[in-house]
Design an enzyme around this catalytic site. Structure first.
Site, PDB file in Angstrom:
ATOM      1  N   LYS A   1       9.646 -71.969  48.335  1.00  0.00           N
ATOM      2  CA  LYS A   1       9.616 -73.070  47.312  1.00  0.00           C
ATOM      3  C   LYS A   1      10.429 -72.853  46.197  1.00  0.00           C
ATOM      4  CE  LYS A   1       4.915 -74.415  48.440  1.00  0.00           C
ATOM      5  NZ  LYS A   1       3.327 -74.226  48.185  1.00  0.00           N
TER       6      LYS A   1
ATOM      7  N   GLY B   1      -3.741 -78.771  50.277  1.00  0.00           N
ATOM      8  CA  GLY B   1      -4.893 -79.577  51.039  1.00  0.00           C
ATOM      9  C   GLY B   1      -4.301 -80.843  51.818  1.00  0.00           C
TER      10      GLY B   1
END
Length: 800
Positions: A666, A782
């Site tokens: 990332k 999630g």
């Protein structure tokens, strides 16, 4: 007085013929009618097949018997002995000679209409109607051109008016379509769909009040329904619009059909004999005056191209070209010339391609020898798409969409009055191009055709979101998201219609186990799918390596998979060039921060010229959850980790998160958004896996070492001060170029220290914002939020 014309399908045995007889009977009770008939069913095709068979020496007797058995099946008492004998003699002669002339062919094909009219007259008389058989060969006079004869209008008009001067008002006049005769009384035919032409000639000669063209469809459509399933019926057209449609491939109308009606202003209706209650399409002088009417396409054409220095500034070149073609009996549909005058291209019927090449090579043989003309090329692999309209403002949008789908028109031509525009495209791309243009003009929705890779937590959630939101998205945004396929590592499912709520069950039952990416490309091509988007919700390195193939095959990409953005810099740069060169889009907002608007924000800041000198934050929602809970509770580390796994917050193998590689990727992705030329090896990563557990082992073996994990993390936690918490932090310094990922002790009162749940936080330090960073904070992990982020990227594609 009205003229009713019926096509071959309306005259087929059984229900079609019965419906036609009822329509004729009902019309005859209301006014004087003339009925013009085509050959019944496939009679013309069968006659043409038999003459080819006879000339080739093949046995045509079975076809011959089938033909006549069909013709008398509805009227066994009708005597067709003369017709049978005449057709038989002609075929015998052709078989003996091994060839036939167009003159003989016209004589043979005429029997389709002759038998059709005799049959209908017989059936009408059986039902008590006065009906008369009229052989149009005695009335319609033509030139000597067999196969596509030109009508001698004044003589034919005189013949009709004289013949019908004293006709009985109650008699139904049944006239043969398609055929006429020359001045030597030899049979000629009027060309493709010539029966429609006969009907409008009859109406013009006898000044009818209306022509009704009865077919097997409800009228004219905005496009061919076999190409565009959601094509719409056109209720009202002008003569000019209808004539343009006829000239450019609308098969219901003959190219010359409209012309006899214009002078007398006789309207025509296109009606459905299978559904006589439908109002059909009405064509008159005015039309309804509204915008774009239809899109038509023709494939049986050829592109003739000429190029060379000999065309530059030479007076009379165009005249020589078209004189040579005219002398060979070839008409030109579309012309396009380069502004430099070094090249000219034009479209002709494909059947005339060889003749055109011969005529032009003879005309310009000197220029070719001197290399003033490089070459004369013929390309039959083209099609013409025409948009019939009075308003072409849509063109820039449609053209842009064609370009996005890798369809580049070869030629473009507009009419002088601006009523329509024609695009020449490759024949292979014609269907797809028509679908795209029709969608932009007439569609209430834009369509995205989506293929999904992966049915894990994110993939499954996304698909359920798409299925549930489909109707709402269509209503709110005018967007139809059509999911045409899905695959995982085991099975592939491709469907011609959208997957529904039972997609998982369908995949298990109907999915194929042996497949490759080429199968997907082949399906996209065969189905002519436009605006194709590949969605990658896997963690597959191999799939990411194949992204260039998707780009080359005209697909846009939306991915939660991070690998493509973290490969070696050389691959990364090449891939970005491919995206640009192929005009494709790649959206990956969920690569960092799940559903948070982070990457777009950084792109906008960077593009605006604001210098971003540092980005710092908690990049992993899963590790945020783990350390938020671990720092504030007395639970052992492994208990917290297990809870995160069960909630679906971590990767399937938690070591992917604990290794720090996911955060490192990332950080690398953000660095590259700032144009830093760095690779993954340049990221300094502190692993959260104890050294003793970094050896080769399975995921199941790793989780058995819970006590070792608990002991190691407890030793770190013991060193915290009272108001400190643990956070796994990523930091990018664009000044020094250092990228670092580490477990840090953070004040619980700071922004990073006050995180809760699975939130991520990103502090963006820029020149414009000064000492106070721009902070983006929210759910960072999630399946639900990540899938929603992928969904948002899909919606962004709909506006491109």
């Amino acid at each position: 007085m009205k003229v009713l014309k019926f096509g071959g399908k309306s005259l087929a045995n059984g229900a079609p013929l019965e419906s036609t007889l009822q329509i004729i009977g009902s019309a005859a009770r209301l006014s004087k009618i003339f009925v013009v008939l085509s050959a019944r069913a496939d009679a013309t095709d069968i006659l043409e097949k038999m003459i080819h068979m006879a000339a080739s020496g093949d046995d045509y007797q079975q076809e011959f018997d089938v033909f006549f058995n069909y013709q008398v099946a509805h009227t066994p008492q009708l005597n067709l002995a003369d017709e049978r004998y005449s057709i038989g003699r002609m075929l015998e002669g052709v078989a003996l000679l091994g060839e036939y002339s167009l003159k003989i062919k016209d004589q043979l094909l005429a029997y389709g209409e002759l038998i059709s009219c005799r049959t209908v007259v017989h059936l009408l008389q059986e039902r008590g109607h006065k009906a008369r058989f009229v052989d149009a060969r005695n009335l319609i006079k033509t030139d000597q051109k067999y196969g596509s004869a030109q009508v001698l209008h004044e003589l034919s008009r005189e013949n009709f008016q004289s013949f019908f001067a004293d006709n009985e008002p109650g008699t139904i006049e049944v006239v043969t379509g398609f055929i006429g005769s020359n001045l030597n009384n030899q049979t000629t035919t009027l060309g493709r769909n010539g029966s429609n032409y006969t009907a409008t000639l009859v109406a013009s000669f006898l000044e009818a009040s209306e022509v009704q063209n009865w077919t097997n469809v409800n009228g004219l459509y905005t496009a061919n329904p076999s190409i565009v399933p959601d094509a719409q019926i056109i209720r009202h057209l002008s003569f000019r619009e209808a004539n343009e449609l006829a000239n450019f491939g609308m098969h219901i109308l003959h190219a010359k059909t409209i012309l006899p009606l214009i002078e007398k202003k006789i309207p025509i209706r296109i009606l459905n004999s299978f559904n006589p209650g439908d109002p059909g399409t009405f064509i008159d002088e005015e039309g309804d005056g509204k915008g774009i009417k239809a899109i038509s396409a023709i494939q049986d054409v050829a592109l003739v191209s000429m190029e060379g220095r000999g065309l530059l500034g030479k007076v009379g070149i165009d005249g020589r070209i078209f004189s040579a073609l005219s002398a060979a009996g070839i008409s030109v549909r579309i012309i396009s010339q380069a502004s430099s005058e070094r090249g000219i291209g034009f479209i002709i019927d494909a059947e005339h391609a060889k003749l055109a090449s011969k005529a032009l090579n003879q005309e310009f043989y000197k220029e070719i020898e001197l290399q003033d003309i490089n070459d004369i090329t013929i390309n039959k692999e083209v099609a013409v798409i025409s948009i019939i309209s009075r308003n072409l403002q849509f063109l820039d949008i449609a053209y842009s969409s064609l370009n996005r789908n890798n369809i580049k028109p070869i030629l473009m031509a507009n009419t002088i009055n601006g009523d329509h525009i024609s695009l020449v495209v490759s024949k292979q791309q014609m269907r797809k191009a028509v679908i795209i243009i029709h969608g932009h003009i007439f569609g209430a929705t834009k369509r995205l055709n989506v293929f999904l890779f992966g049915k894990g937590n994110v993939g499954k959630t996304l698909l359920n979101q798409l299925v549930k939101s489909k109707v709402r998205i269509k209503e709110r945004r005018g967007l139809l998201i059509n999911i045409f396929g899905i695959c995982d590592s085991k099975k592939l499912l491709l469907r011609s219609h959208d997957l529904g709520e039972k997609w998982l069950e369908t995949l298990e039952k109907e999915g194929v186990t042996e497949y490759s990416i080429d199968d997907i490309f082949s399906y996209i091509s065969k189905q002519h799918l436009e605006n194709v988007v590949v969605v990658d919700n896997t963690a597959s390195v191999k799939l990411a390596e194949d992204y260039p193939r998707f780009i080359q095959n005209g697909c846009d990409i939306v991915a939660s998979n991070k690998h493509a953005n973290t490969f070696e810099m050389g691959w990364y740069n090449t891939f970005r060039e491919q995206l640009q060169n192929n005009h494709r889009q790649f959206y990956y907002e969920t690569n960092v921060g799940a559903g948070l608007p982070l990457i777009d924000t950084i792109k906008l800041l960077h593009a605006s010229g604001d210098f971003i000198y540092k980005i710092r934050g908690v990049f992993s929602g899963s590790l945020s959850y783990i350390f938020n809970k671990y720092s504030e509770s007395k639970l052992p580390f492994f208990s917290v980790l297990k809870e995160a796994i069960e909630k679906g917050l971590t990767e399937p193998d938690p070591r992917e998160d604990l290794s720090g590689k996911d955060v490192g990727r990332k950080l690398l992705i953000l660095a590259r958004e700032l144009d830093l030329s760095v690779n993954f090896r340049d990221v300094h990563i502190e692993s959260l896996i104890p050294k003793s557990l970094r050896k080769e082992m399975t995921k199941e073996e790793f989780v058995t070492h819970s006590e070792e994990l608990n002991t190691w993390f407890e030793s770190i936690k013991e060193k915290l001060d009272q108001h400190e918490v643990l956070r796994y932090v990523g930091e990018l310094d664009s000044v020094t170029g250092r990228l670092e990922v580490k477990l840090d002790r953070i004040s619980s009162k700071s922004d990073l220290g006050s995180l809760s749940g699975a939130d991520s936080i990103f502090e963006i330090y820029t020149e414009a914002y000064g000492e106070h960073p721009l902070v983006i904070r929210g759910a960072g992990a999630g399946a639900e939020v990540t899938a929603r982020g992928v969904f948002s990227d899909l919606l962004r594609l709909s506006t491109v």
